[in-house]
Design a protein around this motif. Sequence first.
Motif, PDB file in Angstrom:
ATOM      1  N   VAL A   1       7.426   7.981  -0.807  1.00  0.00           N
ATOM      2  CA  VAL A   1       6.135   7.634  -0.442  1.00  0.00           C
ATOM      3  C   VAL A   1       6.674   7.640   1.462  1.00  0.00           C
ATOM      4  O   VAL A   1       7.571   6.925   1.197  1.00  0.00           O
ATOM      5  N   ILE A   2       6.130   8.199   2.210  1.00  0.00           N
ATOM      6  CA  ILE A   2       6.480   8.355   3.777  1.00  0.00           C
ATOM      7  C   ILE A   2       5.257   7.809   4.508  1.00  0.00           C
ATOM      8  O   ILE A   2       4.634   8.824   4.303  1.00  0.00           O
ATOM      9  N   PHE A   3       4.921   6.691   4.753  1.00  0.00           N
ATOM     10  CA  PHE A   3       4.642   6.770   6.076  1.00  0.00           C
ATOM     11  C   PHE A   3       4.873   6.924   7.780  1.00  0.00           C
ATOM     12  O   PHE A   3       5.716   6.441   8.407  1.00  0.00           O
ATOM     13  N   ASP A   4       3.583   7.795   7.951  1.00  0.00           N
ATOM     14  CA  ASP A   4       4.186   8.284   9.082  1.00  0.00           C
ATOM     15  C   ASP A   4       2.853   7.896  10.044  1.00  0.00           C
ATOM     16  O   ASP A   4       1.994   7.284   9.862  1.00  0.00           O
ATOM     17  N   GLU A   5       3.943   8.071  11.406  1.00  0.00           N
ATOM     18  CA  GLU A   5       2.706   7.423  12.247  1.00  0.00           C
ATOM     19  C   GLU A   5       2.387   6.202  12.082  1.00  0.00           C
ATOM     20  O   GLU A   5       1.748   5.201  12.936  1.00  0.00           O
ATOM     21  N   PHE A   6       3.503   5.360  11.900  1.00  0.00           N
ATOM     22  CA  PHE A   6       3.478   3.838  11.289  1.00  0.00           C
ATOM     23  C   PHE A   6       3.321   2.910  12.624  1.00  0.00           C
ATOM     24  O   PHE A   6       2.449   1.500  12.781  1.00  0.00           O
ATOM     25  N   HIS A   7       3.673   3.295  14.033  1.00  0.00           N
ATOM     26  CA  HIS A   7       3.418   2.952  15.176  1.00  0.00           C
ATOM     27  C   HIS A   7       2.091   2.828  15.228  1.00  0.00           C
ATOM     28  O   HIS A   7       1.777   1.476  16.199  1.00  0.00           O
ATOM     29  N   GLU A   8       1.045   3.439  14.929  1.00  0.00           N
ATOM     30  CA  GLU A   8      -0.333   2.733  14.479  1.00  0.00           C
ATOM     31  C   GLU A   8      -0.749   1.546  14.105  1.00  0.00           C
ATOM     32  O   GLU A   8      -1.288   0.561  14.793  1.00  0.00           O
ATOM     33  N   ARG A   9       0.439   0.638  13.504  1.00  0.00           N
ATOM     34  CA  ARG A   9      -0.213  -0.998  12.980  1.00  0.00           C
ATOM     35  C   ARG A   9      -1.363  -0.583  12.300  1.00  0.00           C
ATOM     36  O   ARG A   9      -1.786  -2.097  12.539  1.00  0.00           O
ATOM     37  N   SER A  10      -2.194  -0.205  11.448  1.00  0.00           N
ATOM     38  CA  SER A  10      -2.968  -0.045  10.489  1.00  0.00           C
ATOM     39  C   SER A  10      -3.517  -0.806   9.689  1.00  0.00           C
ATOM     40  O   SER A  10      -1.861  -1.340   9.234  1.00  0.00           O
ATOM     41  N   LEU A  11      -3.963  -0.980   9.390  1.00  0.00           N
ATOM     42  CA  LEU A  11      -4.331  -2.876   8.244  1.00  0.00           C
ATOM     43  C   LEU A  11      -4.140  -1.715   7.090  1.00  0.00           C
ATOM     44  O   LEU A  11      -3.243  -2.247   6.043  1.00  0.00           O
ATOM     45  N   GLU A  12      -4.227  -0.931   7.092  1.00  0.00           N
ATOM     46  CA  GLU A  12      -4.504   0.136   6.044  1.00  0.00           C
ATOM     47  C   GLU A  12      -3.172   0.088   5.768  1.00  0.00           C
ATOM     48  O   GLU A  12      -2.064   0.457   4.400  1.00  0.00           O
ATOM     49  N   GLY A  13      -2.272   0.801   6.638  1.00  0.00           N
ATOM     50  CA  GLY A  13      -0.496   1.280   6.762  1.00  0.00           C
ATOM     51  C   GLY A  13       0.354   0.067   6.410  1.00  0.00           C
ATOM     52  O   GLY A  13       1.033   0.278   5.474  1.00  0.00           O
ATOM     53  N   ASP A  14      -0.193  -1.238   7.001  1.00  0.00           N
ATOM     54  CA  ASP A  14       0.530  -2.680   7.284  1.00  0.00           C
ATOM     55  C   ASP A  14       0.552  -2.966   5.291  1.00  0.00           C
ATOM     56  O   ASP A  14       1.360  -2.293   4.254  1.00  0.00           O
ATOM     57  N   LEU A  15      -0.669  -2.927   4.627  1.00  0.00           N
ATOM     58  CA  LEU A  15      -1.384  -3.221   3.785  1.00  0.00           C
ATOM     59  C   LEU A  15      -0.479  -2.090   3.096  1.00  0.00           C
ATOM     60  O   LEU A  15       0.057  -2.077   1.623  1.00  0.00           O
ATOM     61  N   GLY A  16      -0.830  -0.986   2.723  1.00  0.00           N
ATOM     62  CA  GLY A  16       0.090   0.252   1.629  1.00  0.00           C
ATOM     63  C   GLY A  16       1.893  -0.095   2.125  1.00  0.00           C
ATOM     64  O   GLY A  16       2.125  -0.226   0.443  1.00  0.00           O
ATOM     65  N   LEU A  17       2.303  -0.171   3.098  1.00  0.00           N
ATOM     66  CA  LEU A  17       4.032  -0.082   2.783  1.00  0.00           C
ATOM     67  C   LEU A  17       3.686  -1.505   1.637  1.00  0.00           C
ATOM     68  O   LEU A  17       4.976  -2.238   1.002  1.00  0.00           O
ATOM     69  N   ALA A  18       3.049  -2.901   2.332  1.00  0.00           N
ATOM     70  CA  ALA A  18       3.401  -4.057   1.325  1.00  0.00           C
ATOM     71  C   ALA A  18       3.446  -3.951   0.259  1.00  0.00           C
ATOM     72  O   ALA A  18       4.133  -4.535  -0.831  1.00  0.00           O
ATOM     73  N   LEU A  19       2.335  -3.145  -0.365  1.00  0.00           N
ATOM     74  CA  LEU A  19       2.355  -3.444  -2.134  1.00  0.00           C
ATOM     75  C   LEU A  19       3.577  -2.185  -2.245  1.00  0.00           C
ATOM     76  O   LEU A  19       3.971  -2.253  -2.955  1.00  0.00           O
ATOM     77  N   ALA A  20       3.923  -0.838  -2.010  1.00  0.00           N
ATOM     78  CA  ALA A  20       4.847   0.067  -2.115  1.00  0.00           C
ATOM     79  C   ALA A  20       5.897  -0.444  -2.262  1.00  0.00           C
ATOM     80  O   ALA A  20       7.108  -0.534  -2.948  1.00  0.00           O
ATOM     81  N   LEU A  21       6.335  -1.859  -0.945  1.00  0.00           N
ATOM     82  CA  LEU A  21       7.843  -2.796  -1.381  1.00  0.00           C
ATOM     83  C   LEU A  21       7.020  -3.500  -2.822  1.00  0.00           C
ATOM     84  O   LEU A  21       8.730  -3.853  -2.664  1.00  0.00           O
ATOM     85  N   ASP A  22       6.497  -3.680  -2.605  1.00  0.00           N
ATOM     86  CA  ASP A  22       6.506  -4.708  -3.596  1.00  0.00           C
ATOM     87  C   ASP A  22       6.994  -3.917  -5.183  1.00  0.00           C
ATOM     88  O   ASP A  22       7.484  -4.115  -5.971  1.00  0.00           O
ATOM     89  N   ALA A  23       6.345  -2.860  -5.204  1.00  0.00           N
ATOM     90  CA  ALA A  23       5.929  -1.808  -6.622  1.00  0.00           C
ATOM     91  C   ALA A  23       7.832  -1.451  -6.759  1.00  0.00           C
ATOM     92  O   ALA A  23       8.279  -1.697  -7.468  1.00  0.00           O
ATOM     93  N   GLN A  24       7.917  -0.925  -5.416  1.00  0.00           N
ATOM     94  CA  GLN A  24       9.434  -0.515  -5.776  1.00  0.00           C
ATOM     95  C   GLN A  24      10.255  -1.529  -6.199  1.00  0.00           C
ATOM     96  O   GLN A  24      11.291  -1.578  -6.925  1.00  0.00           O
ATOM     97  N   ARG A  25      10.144  -3.133  -5.567  1.00  0.00           N
ATOM     98  CA  ARG A  25      10.920  -4.176  -5.882  1.00  0.00           C
ATOM     99  C   ARG A  25      10.912  -4.767  -7.503  1.00  0.00           C
ATOM    100  O   ARG A  25      11.924  -4.945  -8.493  1.00  0.00           O
ATOM    101  N   GLY A  26      10.017  -4.172  -7.970  1.00  0.00           N
ATOM    102  CA  GLY A  26       9.538  -5.144  -8.920  1.00  0.00           C
ATOM    103  C   GLY A  26       9.138  -4.184 -10.520  1.00  0.00           C
ATOM    104  O   GLY A  26       9.593  -4.764 -11.666  1.00  0.00           O
ATOM    105  N   LEU A  27       8.933  -2.624  -9.505  1.00  0.00           N
ATOM    106  CA  LEU A  27       8.474  -1.924 -10.902  1.00  0.00           C
ATOM    107  C   LEU A  27       9.228  -0.492 -10.878  1.00  0.00           C
ATOM    108  O   LEU A  27       9.020   0.369 -12.079  1.00  0.00           O
TER     109      LEU A  27
END
Length: 562
Positions: A119-145
């Motif tokens: 999963v590539i998060f592009d233009e992350f400097h825009e710091r949208s709410l959905e972008g921050d949430l997506g990264l938080a969920l992806a990190l959690d999935a990566q670490r646990g699943l």
Amino acid sequence: MLPVDAILPDLARALRENANAVLVAPPGAGKTTRAPLALLDEAWASAGKIILLSPRRVAARAAAARMASQLGEPVGQTIGFRVRLESRVSRATRVEIVTEGVFTRQILNDPILAGVACVIFDEFHERSLEGDLGLALALDAQRGLREDLKLVVMSATIDAARIAKALGGAPVIISEGRIFPVSTRYLGRDARGRIEDQMADAARQALARESGSLLCFLPGAREIERTARLLDENVRDPYTDIRPLYGAMEPGAQDAAISPSPSGRRKVVLATSIAETSLTIEGVRVVIDSGLARRPKYEPATGLTRLETVRASQASVEQRRGRAGRLEPGACWRLWDEGETRALPAFDPPEILEADLTGLALDLAAWGVADPNALTWLDPPPAPAWSEALATLTAIGALEDGRLTPHGEKIAALPLEPVLAHMVVAAAEEGHARLAARLAVLIGEQGLGGRDLDARERLRRFAQENGQRARAARQLADRIARAAGGRDDEAVDEDAAGRVLALGFPERVAKARGARSGDYLMASGRGARLEASDALAREQYLVLADLSGRAERATILLAAPM
């Protein structure tokens, strides 16, 4: 060869040795279209597709088209995209560009992200709410699943060290990029005049003095449309095209704005901040910047999100300026005085610090997380907005003791904001699922059904609209209605719009204030108004579906009588 090509071997090497990586490259370096293709031949990529998150629909579609053209294929084969209201993917798709909200739905529905290698998060400097949430969920999935899942964060301007730390000490790869010299001219600003008048005047001057196409930044669609009318009336050159560019447009009109001009022609693209970083518009060598942006700001005390016109940040105006030097030396004209630049905020605030967090709280409850601090955030959700979000979800019956109720599970399954999803589910029980779903789509998709303040009239026009966007929106509404339990043969009774809206917004049932035509008092105790000349002003009771402005003087944008 693009500048980013020089460091792509470093990115590939980093992902062979690490789970995560950060790529920093300026606009125009080619990171969006080159990086995913460079990773396709990696051994780990054979396990699944690469998902590229894009902050906007038009950018996702444009990136897919550019990557597919590099492979000599149509979109939908190796390269596909999936955005709200439109998708082109197939079994052959190996790189899928999706908007951030679409990715949130994907990972909530499939936490292990089966069939996804990276999963590539592009233009992350825009710091949208959905972008921050997506990264938080992806990190959690990566670490646990999914320990094998690769995550890449890409940006033009970002605190790379901070991101790398959040990604577990990920390596940072930096591309220097290639920007041609851009001269800067300050025109000043008459604060008493309309920004569209000054923008149109500056564009006419630039067309006479400069070569190439123009990219003009304005805060919103209304200003763009007014500027376009002024230029249509006053630019006599038959070889110059005026092209608006904002989110609530038909895809074909957006494509016309970003596509190269035919030989011998030039264009003036009038854009919102949509064109700051995530889009390449061929032929532009002059940028005219209003220095303004429109940002959503949530007020927990009122439960309203208002669009606020603010000064763009220093990072934003530099991004805009850089658009003039992508392919050759360019020029940037700024509609403010030079000394004002130092007073601009350094960066735009992350959306999570100023947004309504009701949707975020519902998504985390569906993920099984009651405390947001259990996840990794660059900026954690602010406590007051989080508490307000929990109170809202509890009030509509979606949460009980912090856990999803059966009703909460139903609304979490719908691709809508929680209050709108609640409205649709509640309306389905009364036989109005299709009506409620269409209302929800109209509220969430600007521009559909026109701009009439009367929701009934907007519904009638929406039902007759023939554009690609309107047809796709009606299909989406039908899918939402079915998911909520509605019937396919259910009639849409526009005159019941007020009753349905009251199911979602009981606090916005409003009564006329005596003889002052157009002034209303909501059940919440707050006031709102519309023009006395509007037909709705004759109604004794309204339900207010959309409002703008501050709590003490909200303007009604969409309503229906009760």
